[in-house]
Design a protein around this motif. Structure first.
Motif, PDB file in Angstrom:
ATOM      1  N   THR A   1      12.658   1.827   2.647  1.00  0.00           N
ATOM      2  CA  THR A   1      11.334   1.847   1.883  1.00  0.00           C
ATOM      3  C   THR A   1      11.406   1.097   0.451  1.00  0.00           C
ATOM      4  O   THR A   1      10.653   0.434  -0.261  1.00  0.00           O
TER       5      THR A   1
ATOM      6  N   ASN B   1      12.937  -2.510  10.712  1.00  0.00           N
ATOM      7  CA  ASN B   1      11.976  -3.788  10.673  1.00  0.00           C
ATOM      8  C   ASN B   1      10.760  -3.032   9.861  1.00  0.00           C
ATOM      9  O   ASN B   1      10.150  -1.824   9.859  1.00  0.00           O
TER      10      ASN B   1
ATOM     11  N   MET C   1       7.691  -3.810  10.121  1.00  0.00           N
ATOM     12  CA  MET C   1       6.263  -3.593  10.499  1.00  0.00           C
ATOM     13  C   MET C   1       6.490  -1.812  11.071  1.00  0.00           C
ATOM     14  O   MET C   1       5.521  -1.133  11.178  1.00  0.00           O
ATOM     15  N   ILE C   2       7.881  -1.530  11.323  1.00  0.00           N
ATOM     16  CA  ILE C   2       7.757  -0.086  11.864  1.00  0.00           C
ATOM     17  C   ILE C   2       7.521   0.847  10.668  1.00  0.00           C
ATOM     18  O   ILE C   2       6.923   1.994  10.734  1.00  0.00           O
TER      19      ILE C   2
ATOM     20  N   GLU D   1       5.674  -0.089   8.208  1.00  0.00           N
ATOM     21  CA  GLU D   1       3.787  -0.123   7.909  1.00  0.00           C
ATOM     22  C   GLU D   1       3.438   0.868   8.942  1.00  0.00           C
ATOM     23  O   GLU D   1       2.512   1.674   8.409  1.00  0.00           O
ATOM     24  N   ASP D   2       3.817   0.871  10.172  1.00  0.00           N
ATOM     25  CA  ASP D   2       3.078   1.793  11.138  1.00  0.00           C
ATOM     26  C   ASP D   2       3.272   3.175  10.822  1.00  0.00           C
ATOM     27  O   ASP D   2       2.462   4.226  11.175  1.00  0.00           O
ATOM     28  N   LEU D   3       4.442   3.515  10.036  1.00  0.00           N
ATOM     29  CA  LEU D   3       4.737   4.860   9.581  1.00  0.00           C
ATOM     30  C   LEU D   3       4.017   5.291   8.438  1.00  0.00           C
ATOM     31  O   LEU D   3       4.041   6.432   7.795  1.00  0.00           O
ATOM     32  N   GLY D   4       3.152   4.203   7.974  1.00  0.00           N
ATOM     33  CA  GLY D   4       2.428   4.609   6.588  1.00  0.00           C
ATOM     34  C   GLY D   4       3.479   4.517   5.293  1.00  0.00           C
ATOM     35  O   GLY D   4       2.784   4.926   4.178  1.00  0.00           O
TER      36      GLY D   4
ATOM     37  N   GLU E   1       2.562  -0.897   2.551  1.00  0.00           N
ATOM     38  CA  GLU E   1       1.306  -1.661   2.812  1.00  0.00           C
ATOM     39  C   GLU E   1       1.931  -2.823   3.581  1.00  0.00           C
ATOM     40  O   GLU E   1       2.978  -3.115   3.607  1.00  0.00           O
ATOM     41  N   VAL E   2       0.864  -3.278   4.300  1.00  0.00           N
ATOM     42  CA  VAL E   2       0.777  -4.640   4.871  1.00  0.00           C
ATOM     43  C   VAL E   2       1.273  -5.595   3.732  1.00  0.00           C
ATOM     44  O   VAL E   2       0.348  -5.580   2.808  1.00  0.00           O
TER      45      VAL E   2
END
Length: 232
Positions: free
Chosen positions: A125, A178, A180-181, A183-186, A189-190
């Motif tokens: 991250t 990835n 996007m993973i 991002e999905d986990l919070g 940010e996008v």
């Protein structure tokens, strides 16, 4: 004599028997570089003569004097860039110091060195958060190729390689999850591309100027909602 002690110190850190020092990703930090590369570094002239007794401050001075990036070249000779990366892994400077290296604007090769260190040592991250701003940095970088030649790179391309490739500058990189993973986990940010506004402007222009079929007399062009005819 001092150079020999410096070499011995590095060898001692590389010894896997009973290693009890700090770890990165659950391993001896120096082992983040592969064994053949480590051996080439510790046997190199630059390591023995230029990396002796460096600390976080004096290493900054050495890195500021770099004139190119690269891994190994010719007969697997390590670049000063790679030797200083290895020294950073030996020193393990505080995160705040690494970020100072990264974010200063005067010495681009110091920034590149810090980016490489971040990719190797920070968690996934943090790697994205810290390195992605450099995707908007278009400063030129000189690179030594494996064949011993030269080519021009750019900071954004170098950082993109760090984020997407599994090997950079003779160094295998730990696979990142990835984005996007995360991002999905919070955890992230996008990401908004710095080219986003330009792409939107292009799309808008294409919508405003649309080629349409005329009544056999030419091509009709709609510009801002008004039609005009072009003869053949």
């Amino acid at each position: 004599m001092a150079g020999k002690a410096h070499h011995t110190d590095a060898t001692r850190m590389l010894d896997t028997r009973g290693y009890a020092g700090p770890t990165i990703h659950n391993t001896n930090p120096l082992h983040l570089l592969e064994t053949p590369v480590r051996d080439r570094i510790t046997e190199s002239y630059y390591w023995k003569e230029q990396c002796f007794a460096l600390n976080a401050a004096t290493l900054c001075d050495k890195a500021s004097a770099l004139t190119y990036i690269g891994g190994t070249y010719g007969q697997q000779k390590p670049t000063p860039f790679l030797c200083l990366l290895f020294k950073l892994l030996q020193l393990l400077p505080e995160k705040e110091i690494v970020l100072l290296y990264l974010r200063q604007r005067e010495f681009k090769y110091l920034t590149a060195l810090a980016a490489f260190y971040v990719r190797l040592t920070f968690d996934a991250t943090e790697v994205f958060k810290v390195l992605e701003p450099l995707l908007g940095d278009w400063r030129k970088l000189r690179r030594r190729t494996r064949e011993g030649g030269w080519r021009v790179d750019y900071m954004d391309q170098f950082v993109d390689d760090l984020l997407v490739k599994d090997r950079v500058c003779a160094t295998s990189l730990r696979k990142l999850p990835n984005r996007m993973i995360l991002e999905d986990l919070g955890q992230l940010e996008v990401r908004v591309s710095p080219l986003g506004e330009e792409i939107e402007d292009i799309d808008r222009d294409e919508n405003e100027v649309e080629e349409v079929d005329g009544n056999g007399n030419g091509n009709g062009i709609i510009v801002n909602g008004e039609s005009s005819e072009l003869s053949n």
